[in-house]
Scaffold this motif. Structure first.
Motif, mmCIF file in Angstrom:
data_model
loop_
_atom_site.group_PDB
_atom_site.id
_atom_site.type_symbol
_atom_site.label_atom_id
_atom_site.label_comp_id
_atom_site.label_asym_id
_atom_site.label_seq_id
_atom_site.Cartn_x
_atom_site.Cartn_y
_atom_site.Cartn_z
ATOM 1 N N GLY A 163 0.619 -1.512 0.198
ATOM 2 C CA GLY A 163 -0.247 0.241 -0.183
ATOM 3 C C GLY A 163 0.771 0.999 -0.207
ATOM 4 N N GLU A 164 0.276 2.081 -0.376
ATOM 5 C CA GLU A 164 1.103 3.667 -0.670
ATOM 6 C C GLU A 164 1.142 4.430 0.668
ATOM 7 N N SER A 165 2.376 5.152 1.303
ATOM 8 C CA SER A 165 2.631 5.359 2.573
ATOM 9 C C SER A 165 1.223 6.075 3.172
ATOM 10 N N GLY A 166 1.486 5.608 4.273
ATOM 11 C CA GLY A 166 0.024 6.457 5.219
ATOM 12 C C GLY A 166 -1.173 5.190 5.354
ATOM 13 N N ALA A 167 -0.953 4.353 4.508
ATOM 14 C CA ALA A 167 -2.199 3.274 4.224
ATOM 15 C C ALA A 167 -1.950 2.302 5.168
ATOM 16 N N GLY A 168 -0.993 1.921 6.430
ATOM 17 C CA GLY A 168 -1.111 1.284 7.361
ATOM 18 C C GLY A 168 -0.353 0.785 7.045
ATOM 19 N N LYS A 169 0.688 -0.330 6.577
ATOM 20 C CA LYS A 169 1.429 -1.117 6.158
ATOM 21 C C LYS A 169 1.569 -1.796 7.766
ATOM 22 N N THR A 170 2.568 -1.327 7.728
ATOM 23 C CA THR A 170 3.589 -1.375 9.259
ATOM 24 C C THR A 170 2.424 -1.794 10.596
ATOM 25 N N VAL A 171 1.638 -1.403 10.351
ATOM 26 C CA VAL A 171 0.761 -1.387 12.270
ATOM 27 C C VAL A 171 -0.235 -3.139 11.928
ATOM 28 N N SER A 172 -0.299 -3.244 9.747
ATOM 29 C CA SER A 172 -0.766 -4.387 9.758
ATOM 30 C C SER A 172 0.337 -5.783 10.009
ATOM 31 N N ALA A 173 1.758 -5.515 8.944
ATOM 32 C CA ALA A 173 2.695 -6.374 9.944
ATOM 33 C C ALA A 173 2.839 -6.682 11.416
ATOM 34 N N LYS A 174 3.062 -5.575 11.661
ATOM 35 C CA LYS A 174 3.247 -5.731 13.325
ATOM 36 C C LYS A 174 2.408 -6.425 13.863
ATOM 37 N N TYR A 175 1.076 -6.445 13.570
ATOM 38 C CA TYR A 175 -0.837 -6.876 14.156
ATOM 39 C C TYR A 175 -0.477 -8.609 13.918
ATOM 40 N N ALA A 176 -0.101 -8.757 13.060
ATOM 41 C CA ALA A 176 0.447 -10.103 11.773
ATOM 42 C C ALA A 176 1.295 -11.097 13.349
ATOM 43 N N MET A 177 2.417 -9.570 13.313
ATOM 44 C CA MET A 177 3.357 -10.525 13.464
ATOM 45 C C MET A 177 3.074 -11.103 15.181
ATOM 46 N N ARG A 178 2.154 -10.461 16.135
ATOM 47 C CA ARG A 178 2.039 -10.261 17.386
ATOM 48 C C ARG A 178 1.156 -11.320 17.742
ATOM 49 N N TYR A 179 0.317 -11.671 16.106
ATOM 50 C CA TYR A 179 -0.600 -12.740 15.909
ATOM 51 C C TYR A 179 0.151 -13.539 16.504
ATOM 52 N N PHE A 180 1.072 -13.718 15.349
ATOM 53 C CA PHE A 180 2.077 -15.746 15.751
ATOM 54 C C PHE A 180 2.543 -15.685 16.814
#
Length: 1820
Positions: A163-180
Motif C-alpha cells: 500500500g502507499e505511504s500512510g495506508a497502514g502497512k507497518t501496523v498491519s504487519a506488526k499485528y500479524a507478527m503479534r498474532y503469531f
C-alpha cells in the motif's frame, strides 16, 4: 436474460461522475434494444439523460440489491465491477465502521486514522483456530489462515502487505507478527516471541519518519521470516530490508521529519549518560529542523526512547553497544551542522575550531584537521600520479551529506544484522511464515530514482499476484470438473522486461554509470534512442528531454532523469572513509569491515596493473543492481511459499477518521490490483454456492412436489426453470457456479415471491379484520336497536298515561275555572256601578298598552322570521357544499383506488399504507356521521320552526285571554288587601317564635362549648401519646438507617474481601504454575542426569507447601512404575511472605466482617420485645431435644451391639480356619442360628427406623429452636446429605444401602427442608405484615392531614357560627374513630395473650409427659439389664472412627486410595467422600498416638499424591471433580473435628468425641484450601476445553427452524458447514452440562461449590457467544436474535429443572440476552434509542454500538441501522462510566468461596470396601 429484463423501470445503475467517481441513478422508464439514451433519476431527484454509444452499446453497470451491499467478501456481490466494489467498501468503512474486507484471496484494509479496540488478546483468542469464512474479515484471520496452512500442509507461508505511504502497512504487519507471537508459544528458548516483537520499535525508530501523508511512515521495505519448529512454535526470526531512504538523513520536505531516532535522542539529551554527546533541542540541528515540524501530536519522544532502549536490551544488545550506536547517531547530528565556507568559485574551507566538527571528530575518534581537510578536498588518481584538488562549497556540502548518509546506512545495516543474530535460533527451523511490509505503487509530481525502484518492485509483485489468482481460479474449476476457457488477464511481463531485461532501463543506467563522463542527459538520450520505438510501455514527454514515461499496470508515471546516476552510484569520498577507518572507535571500525575485505580481493584479481582503485570502482555494485538482485531473491522466496495478500488503502489525504475520498480510493484500488482481481473473477463464474446453501436460500422458489431427496437434482431442476440460458451457470461436483448478475436475478425472484406472499398474508388478515369489525358492528347495532325500541315502547306507554291524566286534570280544572268565572262575574256585577268611571279610564289605558305591546311583538316576530329564513338558507348552502365535496371525494377515492392497485404505487406507499387506509376510512366515516348529523339537525330545526310558529300563535291567543283575566283580577283587589292584613299577623307570630329559638340556641351553645373543652383536653392527651409514638417511630427509623449503613458497610467489606480473595487466588494459581514448571524442569534435569549415569536411578520430587506458615517439607517420591515410595523427609523452610500477608489480610477482613455481623445481630436482639416468651419456648425445645438425644444415643448403642452380634454370627458361620466344623444346613443348630439371625435383623430394622425418625425429629426441633431467635436469619442449617443416586443407574434403594437407612434419612432431610422453608416463609410474612402496618399508619396520617387541610379551607369560607359547629362535628368524629381503633387494638392484644398462655400450658404439659416417658424407659432398661446380659460385652467393641496403620504403609495407602483410584468406580460403588474419610480416619489414629512425624508425613504425602494425580490426569473431568470434592471434604473434616467450640455446637456428641486432641492443624486447613482452589481452576479449564468447540456451533450457527431466512451469499471464503446428522445443537451442549452436573453430584461435591461451577460454565458460554457475535457480521440479524433468545431460554430451563436458578448463572447470561433483544428491537426513533439505553445495562457502549453497526438485514424487508441513530445512542451513553473494552474476558474465573460444610456421616459407621485392597488397615 435480455438487457430489457435487467434495465427495466426502477432498475438502479451507476453513472460516472467527476467528483464521486460513480453516482447512483434509477431508470424512470424501461430500456428497449436500439434506444440511444437512458432516462434516469439521481438520488437527489434530478432527471438526466445518459447517452449510449451505438457502436459498443455499453450500458451503465447495474447496482447490486441492497441485501448484498456491505458483504464481508466483495466476490459475494452479484455484479462485480468498480462501482460495486467502491460502494461496498464505502458502506462498510463509513457506515459500519469496518476497516477490513475480503476481495477473494485479498484482505483490503482501510486506515481508519483512529485507534480501534479490535486488536486485544481476547480478539486474538477469538480468531485462533477459526476458519476465515466463519469470522468477520481481520488481519488476525489472515494470520490464522497462514499459521493453519503451515501446520496442515507443511509448507512455508508469506503475508504480503502493500500500500502507499500512510495506508497502514507497518501496523498491519506488526499485528500479524503479534498474532503469531501470541498463538504459538516458544519451544526451548525463553522470550523468543518478545524478542521478535521487540524488533518492531527498533526498526520504527531507525527506519520510520513523519511525512505529509503519515506520522509513522516506513521509509524502507522489509521481509521478516518468523521461524517455527516441528511443534509449530516460534524459535527465531530473520529480517531483510530493501531500499532505505538515505536522502531523508540530510533533507526533509516541509512539515516532515527525519528518522524518529534523532528526535528521541534530542528529547533524552538531559539524561546523564547522554551528556557527553552534547545534544540539545532538535531545532538546533540542520538535519532535524528542515521540515519545521519537530513534534508529532500525541507522541512523547522521550518515552519512545525508553521503549527503544528497552527493546535493545530485550534483544541482548548490552548497554555499551547501545551507547556506541547512540554516539554515532549523535555524531551524524553534529556533522549536519558543520558549516562550509566558500573561498572562491572552486574552493571552500571549514574552520578547524568549528564546534560541531570538533564534537563530531571527538565522538568518532578521528583527528579534526584531517576530517576538515578531506571534507573540502578530494584525491584524483591517474596512471602515474595522484592529485589533491579542492572542491567548491556545493560539492563539499554534498560530500558532507553523502558521508552522513553512508554512515547512517551502514549503521542501519549493522543494527539489522544484530537483530538477526539476536533472533537466530540454535534449533533447526522446520518452516517459516514471512511477512513482507513493502511500499506500494507511488506517483508524485516529481518522481525520481526511489519511485522508479518502488514501482519496479510493485510490477514484480503484481505479476506474482496475477499468476497466483489465475492459478487458484484454474484449480477451482478443475476441482469441480466444470469446463472453462482461458481467462484473459493483464500480464505485465513486457513492462518488467523494459526495466530489467538486457538493454533495459537498469542495464543502460549501469552502463552509463561506468562511463567516465556519464551524465543524466546522455543516459536520457540513450533511453530515447534504444527504447522509444521498440517498446510500447516506454514513452517520451512532449515538453522535456530529461524525463521518460513508463506505462505501469496501475498508471503511467513520468520520471525525471536528474539524479538517477548519482543515486545509482551512491558514491562517497574514499579519503573520508579512510579517515574514519583509522579511528579507535570499535563500532565505527565494525561498520566498514566489509570495505576492508573487498579491496584485498580486488587487488589479488588485478595483479600488477596498478589500477586497483579503478578496478574497485568497476566491480562495485550499483544500487539498482543490488535492488534487482534482492528483488529476485525475494520473488524466489515468495514463489516457494503460499502467499496471502493484504492491500492497505489510504482513505483520504487529510487523515480524517472514517472518511473515504472516492477518487483517492479508486486510484489505490487500481494500483494495488484489487480491480484486476475483480475482473478476473467476473470473467468466469464469480458466484459459487454449495447445493445445500442454494437449496436453503431459494427453497421458497420451489413447490413441495419439486423437492426431491437428492438436493443436487432438485437444484438443477429449479435452475433449468428459472434461468433458460445454461451458459449463465455450471454444475460442479459440490458447487453451482454462476455468471455475474445471476445471483441478483435470483434474489429479485426470491424477494418478489416473498413480497407476493406478504401481500397475500396482508389480504387475508385485512379481510379477517374487516369481517370481524363488521360482525362486531352488526351485533352492536342489533343491541342498540333492541334497547331503543324498548325505550320507545316505554315512552309511548308513558305518553298514554300522561294523556289520560291530562284529560282528568283538564276536566277538574275547567270545572274550577267555570266556577271561579261565575263568582267573578257575580262580584263584578255587584261593583260595576261603583267603578264605572274608573273602568272607563282603565279601559282607555289598557287599550294604549295593548297597542304598544302589539308593536313590540310584531318587531320580535318579524326579526325571528328573518333569522329563521337566513338559517334555513345557510343550512341549505352547507348541505349543497357537503354533497359537492362528497361527490369530489368519491371521485378522488376512486382514482386513488385505481392508482393503489398498481405495483409501482404500492412500492412507494407500502410503508404505512395500512395506517393511511385506516385514516382515510376513519375520515370518511366521520364525514358521513357529520352529514347525517347535519341532516338530522336540519330536520330538527324545521320541526322546531313549525313548533315555534304554533307556539307563537298560541301565545297571541293567550295574550288575549290574559287581557281578559287582568280585567277580572282588577276586581279582586279588595279581597287581596284583606288577605295581606292576615299575613302580617302571621309574620308577627313568627318573629316571636324566632326570638324564643335564639334563646334556646344560646343555651345549647354554652353546653356545647363545655363539651368541646372536655374533648380538647382528651385530644391533647391523645396528641401527647401520638407524639410519643412518633418519636418512637423516628427512633426506630434511625435504628433502621443505622442498620442499613452497617449492612452497606458489611457489603462493601464483603466486596473488598471478594476482590482480595480473587487476587489471592490468581497469585496462588500463578505460584502453583511456576512451581509446576520448576518441578518439570527439575524432573527433566534429573532425567538427563539419570540418563547420563548408568546404574542407580533416583528422582527427587520433594514438595513444598505454597501458603503455609509452618516450616516443614511436603515430600514424596515417585518410582518408575508410578507408585509412591518412602523417602527421608528433609526439613526446609517455606518462605512465602506475599502469600502469608494475603492470608493475614483475608483473616482480618473476615474478622471485620464477623464483627459487623455481630453488631448487626446485637441491634436486632435489642429490638425484640418478647424475649422472655421466646426463651421459654427455646428452653422447652432444648429439653425435648436433650431427651430425644438420649433416646437416640441409646438406640444407636443397641444398634451397634446388634451389628456386632450379627458380624460375629456371620464369622462363626463362615470361618473356615476354625477347629470346629460349622453346622450343616438343615441341622438343629443351623436352624436355631437362622432364627436368631432373623430376629436380630428384625430388631435391627426396627431400631434403625426409630433412630432415623428420632434424627429427623431432632432436626425439626433444632430448626424450631432457632425459629424465633434473633440469629434465626443468620443461622444456616446445612443438613443436606449428598444424593447417592444416579440417572444412569437403578434407583433401587437396596443397591445403595441394604438397610434402607439412606432413604429414611432422605425423608427426614426433606422434612427438615420443609421446616426451614416454612420458617423462611413465616419470617417473610412477618416482615411483609410489619411493612403493611407501617404503610397503613403513614397513609392514615396522610389522610388525616388532608382532611384537616380540607376542613380548614372549608371553615375559612363559613361564617363564625357554622365554623364552630363544623369543627366541633369533625373533632367528635375523629375522637370516636380513634377510640374505636384503640379498642380494636386492645382486643387483638388480649387474644394474642390468651393464645400464648394456651401454648405455654401445652408445652409445659408436653415436657412433663416426656419426662415421665424417659423415667419409665430408664426404669425399664434397669429392670431388663440382667436379662439381656449379651449386650454388656458389646460395649467394648464399639468402633471409634479411626484406622490403625503402620508408618511404612503410608505410600501403599495413598497408592490405593489416591493414585490408582478410578473415579467411575467410586461414584458407583462407594459413598461420596470415602477416600477423604479414610485418610482422615488414619489421621485420627496418628493424632491419638501423638506422633507429629506421622501426622506431617500423612498430610504431606496426601497433598503430593493429589497434586501428582491432578498433574498426570488433569484433563479428565471426572478425576478432577472427584479430587476437588475429596479435598474439600478433608478440609471440612479438619475444621469439623478441630475442637473449635463454635463448630462443636453443631456436631453430635459422638462427633465431638472424635475431635483431634493433640494437634492443631488449622495451617493444613489453609493448605488444603489452596489445593482446592488449584483443583477448581483445573476443573474450570477442563470444562472450558470441552465446551469451547460446542458453544459457537450450538448457540449461534445451528438453526432449529430452517425457513425462508436462509443464509446469504458468502463469496469465495465459505463458512464452515456441518452435516445435518453431525450438527452440534443446544441439546448437545445441555447434555454435556448435565453430564458435568451429574458427575459432581455423584462425587459428593458441596452444593455451593456446584453452584459456583455452574455459574462459571454459563459465564463461559455467554462470553464466547457474545464475543463471536461481535466479530461476525453475518450473525447480527433479527432472526439470529430470535434464535439466541430461544437457546438462552433452553439454558434457563435447564437451570430450573436442576433448581439452580439462585446460583447466579442466569445473571451471567444477561449480556447475551440484551444483545439478542438489541437485534430484535426497533432502531429508528429517539424513543427507541432511549429504550435501548435503558434496556442494555449489562452491555458496554462499545458493544452496543458494535452490534448496531454490524446489524445486517437477511431479507429485503429489514432495514439497516442509520448512522444518525448510532450517533444518538453514543450521545445518550457518553456519560456512562464503564470499561472501554469491546470483548468479554473469556479467561476470567470468578473467585470462589469455600464455605464450611459439616458432614453428617458418622466415622464409626464407615465400612471400607474390599475392592480398595486396604486389608493392612485396622478399624479401632
Amino acid at each position: 436474460m435480455a438487457a430489457s429484463e435487467l434495465y427495466s423501470k426502477y432498475a438502479r445503475v451507476w453513472l460516472p461522475d467527476a467528483a464521486e467517481v460513480w453516482k447512483s441513478a434509477e431508470l424512470i422508464k424501461d430500456y428497449n434494444p436500439g434506444d440511444l439514451t437512458l432516462t434516469l433519476q439521481l438520488d437527489d431527484g434530478t432527471e438526466v439523460e445518459h447517452k449510449i454509444d451505438p457502436k459498443t452499446n455499453n450500458l451503465p453497470p447495474l447496482r447490486n440489491p441492497n441485501i448484498l451491499v456491505g458483504e464481508n467478501d466483495l466476490t459475494a456481490l452479484s455484479y462485480l465491477h468498480e462501482p460495486a466494489v467502491l460502494h461496498n467498501l464505502k458502506v462498510r468503512f463509513v457506515d459500519s465502521k469496518l476497516i477490513y474486507t475480503y476481495c477473494g484471496i485479498v484482505l483490503v484494509a482501510i486506515n481508519p486514522y483512529e485507534s480501534l479496540p479490535i486488536y486485544e488478546a481476547d480478539i486474538i483468542n477469538a480468531y485462533s483456530g477459526q476458519n476465515m469464512g466463519d469470522m468477520d474479515p481481520h488481519i488476525f484471520a489472515v494470520a490464522e489462515e497462514a499459521y493453519k496452512q503451515m501446520a496442515r500442509d507443511e509448507r512455508n507461508q508469506s503475508i504480503i502487505v502493500s500500500g502507499e505511504s500512510g495506508a497502514g502497512k507497518t501496523v498491519s504487519a506488526k499485528y500479524a507478527m503479534r498474532y503469531f507471537a501470541t498463538v504459538s508459544s516458544s519451544s526451548g528458548e525463553a522470550n523468543v516471541e518478545e524478542r521478535v516483537l521487540a524488533s518492531s520499535p527498533i526498526m520504527e525508530a531507525l527506519g520510520n519518519a513523519k511525512t505529509t501523508r503519515n506520522d509513522n511512515s516506513s521509509r524502507f521495505g522489509k521481509y521478516i521470516e518468523i521461524g517455527f519448529d516441528k511443534k509449530h512454535c516460534i524459535i527465531g526470526a530473520n529480517m531483510r530490508t530493501y531500499l532505505l531512504e538515505k536522502s531523508r538523513v540530510v533533507f526533509q520536505a516541509h512539515e516532515e521529519r527525519n528518522y524518529h531516532i534523532f528526535y528521541q535522542l534530542c528529547a533524552s539529551s538531559h539524561l546523564s549518560e547522554f551528556k557527553a554527546f552534547k545534544l540539545g533541542c532538535a531545532d538546533d540541528f540542520h538535519c532535524a529542523n528542515q521540515g519545521q515540524s519537530p513534534v508529532i501530536d500525541g507522541v512523547d519522544d522521550a518515552k519512545e526512547m525508553c521503549n527503544t532502549r528497552r527493546a535493545f536490551s530485550l534483544l541482548g544488545i548490552n548497554e555499551s553497544d547501545q551507547m556506541a550506536i547512540y554516539q554515532i547517531l549523535a555524531a551524524i547530528l553534529h556533522l549536519s551542522n558543520v558549516e562550509v565556507k566558500e573561498q572562491s568559485a572552486d574552493r571552500s574551507s571549514i574552520s578547524p575550531d568549528n564546534v560541531h566538527l570538533m564534537v563530531f571528530c571527538e565522538l568518532m575518534g578521528v583527528p579534526c584537521e584531517e576530517m576538515a581537510h578531506w571534507l573540502c578536498h578530494r584525491k584524483l588518481q591517474t596512471t602515474t600520479e595522484t592529485y589533491v584538488k579542492p572542491v567548491s562549497k556545493m560539492s563539499a556540502v554534498n560530500g558532507r551529506d553523502a558521508l552522513a548518509k553512508h554512515i547512517y546506512a551502514r549503521l542501519f545495516s549493522l543494527i539489522v544484522d544484530c537483530i538477526n543474530s539476536a533472533l537466530k535460533s540454535v534449533a533447526k527451523q522446520h518452516s517459516f511464515i514471512g511477512v513482507l511490509d513493502i511500499y506500494g505503487f507511488e506517483t508524485f509530481d516529481v518522481n525520481s530514482f526511489e519511485q522508479f525502484c518502488i514501482n519496479y518492485a510493485n510490477e514484480k509483485l503484481q505479476q506474482q499476484f496475477n499468476q497466483h489468482v489465475f492459478k487458484l481460479e484454474q484449480e477451482e474449476y478443475m476441482k469441480e470438473e466444470i469446463p472453462w476457457t482461458l481467462i484473459d488477464f493483464y500480464d505485465n511481463q513486457p513492462c518488467i522486461n523494459l526495466i530489467e531485461a538486457k538493454l533495459g532501463i537498469l542495464d543502460l543506467l549501469d552502463e552509463e554509470c561506468k562511463m567516465p563522463k556519464g551524465s543524466d542527459d546522455t543516459w536520457a538520450q540513450k533511453l530515447y534512442n534504444t527504447l522509444l520505438k521498440q517498446n510500447a510501455h516506454f514513452d517520451k514527454p512532449r515538453l522535456s528531454n530529461r524525463a521518460f514515461i513508463i506505462h505501469h499496470f496501475a498508471d503511467k508515471v513520468e520520471y525525471q532523469c536528474e539524479g538517477f546516476l548519482e543515486k545509482n552510484k551512491d558514491t562517497v569520498n574514499e579519503e573520508q572513509i579512510n579517515v574514519l577507518k583509522n579511528s579507535k572507535f570499535d563500532l565505527l571500525l565494525k561498520l566498514f569491515e566489509n570495505d576492508e575485505k573487498t579491496p584485498s580481493s580486488t587487488n589479488k584479481r588485478t595483479g600488477v596493473t596498478g589500477r586497483s582503485g579503478q578496478a574497485q570502482r568497476d566491480t562495485k555494485k550499483t544500487v539498482g543492481l543490488q535492488f534487482r538482485q534482492s528483488l529476485h531473491l525475494l520473488m524466489n522466496t515468495l514463489n516457494a511459499t503460499t502467499p496471502h495478500y493484504v492491500r492497505c488503502i489510504k482513505p483520504n489525504d487529510d487523515k480524517a477518521s472514517f472518511t473515504l475520498d472516492p477518487v483517492r480510493a479508486v486510484q489505490q484500488l487500481r494500483a494495488c490490483g484489487i480491480l484486476e482481481t475483480i475482473r478476473i473473477s467476473a470473467a468466469g463464474f464469480p458466484s459459487r454456492w454449495t447445493y445445500q446453501e442454494f437449496f436453503s436460500r431459494y427453497r421458497v422458489l420451489m413447490k413441495q412436489k419439486d423437492v426431491l431427496s437428492d438436493r443436487k437434482q432438485t437444484c438443477k431442476n429449479l435452475l433449468e426453470k428459472l434461468i433458460k440460458d445454461q451458459d449463465k451457470y455450471q454444475f460442479g461436483k459440490n458447487k453451482i457456479f454462476f455468471r455475474a448478475g445471476q445471483v441478483a436475478y435470483l434474489e429479485k425472484l426470491r424477494s418478489d415471491k416473498l413480497r407476493m406472499a406478504c401481500v397475500r398474508i396482508q389480504k387475508t388478515i385485512r379481510c379477517w379484520l374487516a369481517r370481524k369489525k363488521y360482525l362486531r358492528m352488526k351485533e352492536s347495532a342489533i343491541t342498540i336497536q333492541r334497547h331503543v325500541r324498548g325505550h320507545q315502547a316505554r315512552c309511548y306507554v308513558k305518553f298514554l298515561r300522561r294523556t289520560r291524566a291530562a284529560v282528568v286534570i283538564q276536566k277538574n280544572v275547567r270545572m274550577w275555572v267555570a266556577r271561579r268565572r261565575y263568582q267573578q262575574q257575580r262580584s263584578a256585577a255587584i261593583a260595576i256601578q261603583c267603578f264605572l268611571r274608573a273602568y272607563m279610564a282603565k279601559k282607555q289605558y289598557y287599550q294604549m298598552m295593548f297597542e304598544q305591546k302589539a308593536v313590540v311583538i310584531q318587531k320580535w316576530v318579524r326579526g325571528w322570521l328573518t333569522r329563521q329564513h337566513y338559517r334555513r338558507t345557510l343550512a341549505a348552502i352547507i348541505l349543497l357544499q357537503s354533497c359537492v365535496r362528497r361527490m369530489r371525494a368519491k371521485k378522488a377515492l376512486k382514482n386513488l383506488k385505481v392508482e393503489a392497485r398498481s405495483v409501482e404505487h404500492f412500492k412507494k406507499l407500502n410503508v404505512g399504507m395500512e395506517n393511511k387506509i385506516m385514516q382515510l376510512q376513519h375520515k370518511i366515516n366521520e364525514q358521513q356521521k357529520e352529514n347525517r348529523a347535519l341532516s338530522e339537525r336540519l330536520n330538527v330545526l324545521e320541526k322546531t320552526h313549525s313548533v315555534e310558529r304554533e307556539k307563537q300563535s298560541r301565545e297571541i291567543k293567550n295574550l288575549h285571554s290574559s287581557e281578559q283575566e287582568a280585567r277580572a283580577k282588577a276586581e279582586t283587589v279588595p279581597s287581596l288587601l284583606e288577605r295581606l292584613s292576615f299575613l302580617q299577623h302571621e309574620l308577627e307570630d313568627t318573629r316571636r317564635e324566632r326570638d324564643e329559638l335564639e334563646e334556646q340556641t344560646k343555651v345549647y351553645t354554652e353546653q356545647t362549648q363545655q363539651v368541646i373543652e372536655e374533648l380538647n383536653t382528651k385530644n391533647s392527651l391523645l396528641n401527647s401519646e401520638k407524639d410519643e409514638l412518633n418519636k418512637q417511630i423516628l427512633e426506630q427509623a434511625q435504628q433502621l438507617t443505622d442498620i442499613k449503613t452497617n449492612v452497606e458497610n458489611a457489603k462493601q467489606m464483603e466486596k473488598d474481601l471478594t476482590e482480595e480473595r480473587s487476587r489471592y487466588q490468581s497469585l496462588l494459581s500463578e505460584h502453583l504454575r511456576l512451581e509446576e514448571l520448576h518441578s518439570d524442569l527439575k524432573e527433566e534435569k534429573n532425567l538427563s542426569i539419570s540418563s547420563s549415569k548408568a546404574g542407580h536411578k533416583r528422582t527427587d520430587s520433594s514438595y513444598s507447601s505454597n501458603s503455609s506458615e509452618f516450616s516443614q517439607s511436603l515430600g514424596s517420591t515417585e518410582g518408575e512404575d508410578g507408585s509412591i515410595q518412602a523417602e527421608d523427609e528433609t526439613q526446609s523452610t517455606v518462605d512465602l511472605p506475599v502469600l502469608l500477608k494475603l492470608q493475614r489480610r483475608v483473616k482480618e477482613l473476615e474478622q471485620d466482617k464477623q464483627s459487623l455481623w455481630e453488631q448487626l445481630d446485637k441491634r436486632e436482639e435489642a429490638q425484640q420485645e418478647k424475649a422472655k416468651e421466646v426463651e421459654e419456648q427455646r428452653s422447652v425445645g432444648r429439653t425435648e431435644l436433650d431427651l430425644e438425644t438420649l433416646k437416640r444415643q441409646e438406640l444407636e448403642s443397641e444398634n451397634r451391639k446388634l451389628k456386632q452380634d450379627l458380624d460375629e454370627l456371620r464369622k462363626s458361620l463362615t470361618n473356615e480356619s476354625s477347629e470346629l466344623v460349622p453346622p450343616a444346613p438343615g441341622s438343629m443348630p443351623y436352624n436355631i442360628l437362622l432364627d436368631q439371625l432373623s430376629s436380630s435383623n428384625e430388631e435391627l430394622e426396627m431400631r434403625k427406623e426409630e433412630v432415623l425418625l428420632l434424627r429427623s425429629h431432632m432436626v425439626r426441633q433444632e430448626a424450631l429452636k432457632h425459629k424465633d431467635s434473633a440469629l434465626g436469619e443468620g443461622v444456616k442449617l446445612d443438613l443436606e446429605i449428598p444424593s447417592f443416586q444416579d440417572v444412569d443407574r437403578s434407583t433401587d434403594i437396596h443397591t445403595l444401602n441394604e438397610d434402607g437407612e439412606l432413604w429414611l434419612a432422605y425423608e427426614g432431610l426433606k422434612e427438615t427442608n420443609r421446616v426451614l422453608e416454612c420458617q423462611m416463609q413465616e419470617q417473610e410474612r412477618f416482615h411483609n405484615e410489619r411493612f403493611q402496618k407501617l404503610l397503613k399508619e403513614v397513609n392514615k396520617l396522610k389522610n388525616e392531614k388532608e382532611q384537616q387541610q380540607k376542613l380548614l379551607a372549608q371553615s375559612l369560607l363559613l361564617p363564625e357560627d357554622a365554623r364552630i359547629e363544623a369543627s366541633l362535628n369533625h373533632e367528635i368524629t375523629r375522637l370516636t374513630n380513634e377510640n374505636l381503633e384503640l379498642m380494636e387494638h386492645q382486643d387483638k392484644q388480649d387474644k394474642t395473650l390468651r393464645k400464648l398462655k394456651k401454648q405455654l400450658k401445652f408445652y409445659v404439659k408436653k415436657v412433663e409427659d416426656y419426662e415421665a416417658i424417659a423415667q419409665q424407659k430408664n426404669n425399664a432398661s434397669g429392670m431388663n439389664a440382667p436379662v439381656r446380659a449379651v449386650n454388656i460385652t458389646r460395649k467394648e467393641k464399639e468402633y471409634q472412627g479411626m484406622l490403625e496403620y503402620r508408618e511404612s504403609d503410608v505410600n501403599r495407602l495413598l497408592k490405593n486410595v489416591v493414585v490408582d483410584l478410578k473415579p467411575r468406580g467410586v461414584a458407583v460403588s462407594f459413598i461420596p467422600g470415602l477416600p477423604a474419610y479414610i485418610i482422615f480416619m488414619c489421621l485420627r489414629y496418628a493424632d491419638r498416638v501423638n506422633d507429629d512425624q506421622r501426622v506431617s508425613a500423612l498430610l504431606n504425602s496426601t497433598i503430593s499424591s493429589i497434586k501428582r494425580v491432578i498433574k498426570k490426569r488433569g484433563n479428565d473431568f471426572e478425576v478432577v471433580s472427584l479430587w476437588l470434592a475429596n479435598t474439600c471434604r478433608i478440609m471440612h473434616c479438619l475444621k469439623q473435628y478441630s475442637g473449635d467450640k463454635d463448630i462443636m455446637l453443631n456436631n453430635t456428641a459422638k462427633q465431638n468425641e472424635h475431635c483431634l486432641t493433640n494437634f492443631e492443624l488449622s495451617e493444613y486447613q489453609q493448605v488444603f484450601g489452596d489445593l482446592a482452589i488449584q483443583i477448581y481452576r483445573q476443573l474450570i479449564k477442563c470444562i472450558e476445553d470441552v465446551l469451547q468447540p460446542l458453544i459457537v456451533a450450538s448457540m449461534l450457527e445451528h438453526e432449529n427452524i430452517q425457513g425462508v431466512l436462509g443464509s446469504k451469499p458468502t463469496g469465495l471464503r465459505k463458512r464452515s458447514i456441518f452435516a445435518e446428522e453431525g450438527a452440534i445443537t443446544v441439546d448437545v451442549l445441555l447434555q454435556r452440562l448435565s453430564h458435568f452436573h451429574a458427575t459432581m453430584r455423584q462425587h459428593g461435591m458441596d452444593p455451593d461449590l456446584i453452584q459456583q461451577v455452574v455459574r462459571q460454565q454459563f459465564y463461559i458460554i455467554c462470553a464466547v457467544t457474545l464475543n463471536n457475535l461481535l466479530l461476525r457480521k453475518d450473525m447480527c440479524s433479527w432472526s439470529k436474535g430470535l434464535q439466541i433468545r430461544y437457546n438462552v431460554w433452553q439454558l434457563v430451563e435447564w437451570l430450573t429443572e436442576r433448581e439452580l436458578t439462585d446460583c447466579g448463572a442466569k445473571e451471567t447470561l444477561e449480556p447475551l440476552v440484551q444483545a439478542a433483544q438489541l437485534l430484535q428491537i426497533n432502531k429508528k426513533t429517539d424513543g427507541d434509542a432511549q429504550a435501548i439505553c435503558s434496556m442494555c445495562t449489562a452491555l458496554t457502549t462499545a458493544q452496543i454500538v458494535k452490534v448496531l453497526t454490524l446489524y445486517t438485514p437477511v431479507i429485503e424487508f429489514e432495514e439497516r441501522v442509520s448512522t444518525t441513530f448510532i450517533t444518538t445512542i453514543k450521545n445518550i451513553l457518553k456519560n456512562r462510566v464503564e470499561s472501554s473494552t469491546l470483548m468479554m474476558d473469556t479467561k476470567k474465573i470468578f473467585s470462589i468461596t469455600l464455605l464450611f460444610t459439616p458432614s453428617s456421616v458418622a466415622l464409626e459407621t464407615i465400612q471400607i470396601p474390599a475392592s480398595l485392597n486396604l486389608g493392612f488397615l485396622t478399624r479401632i
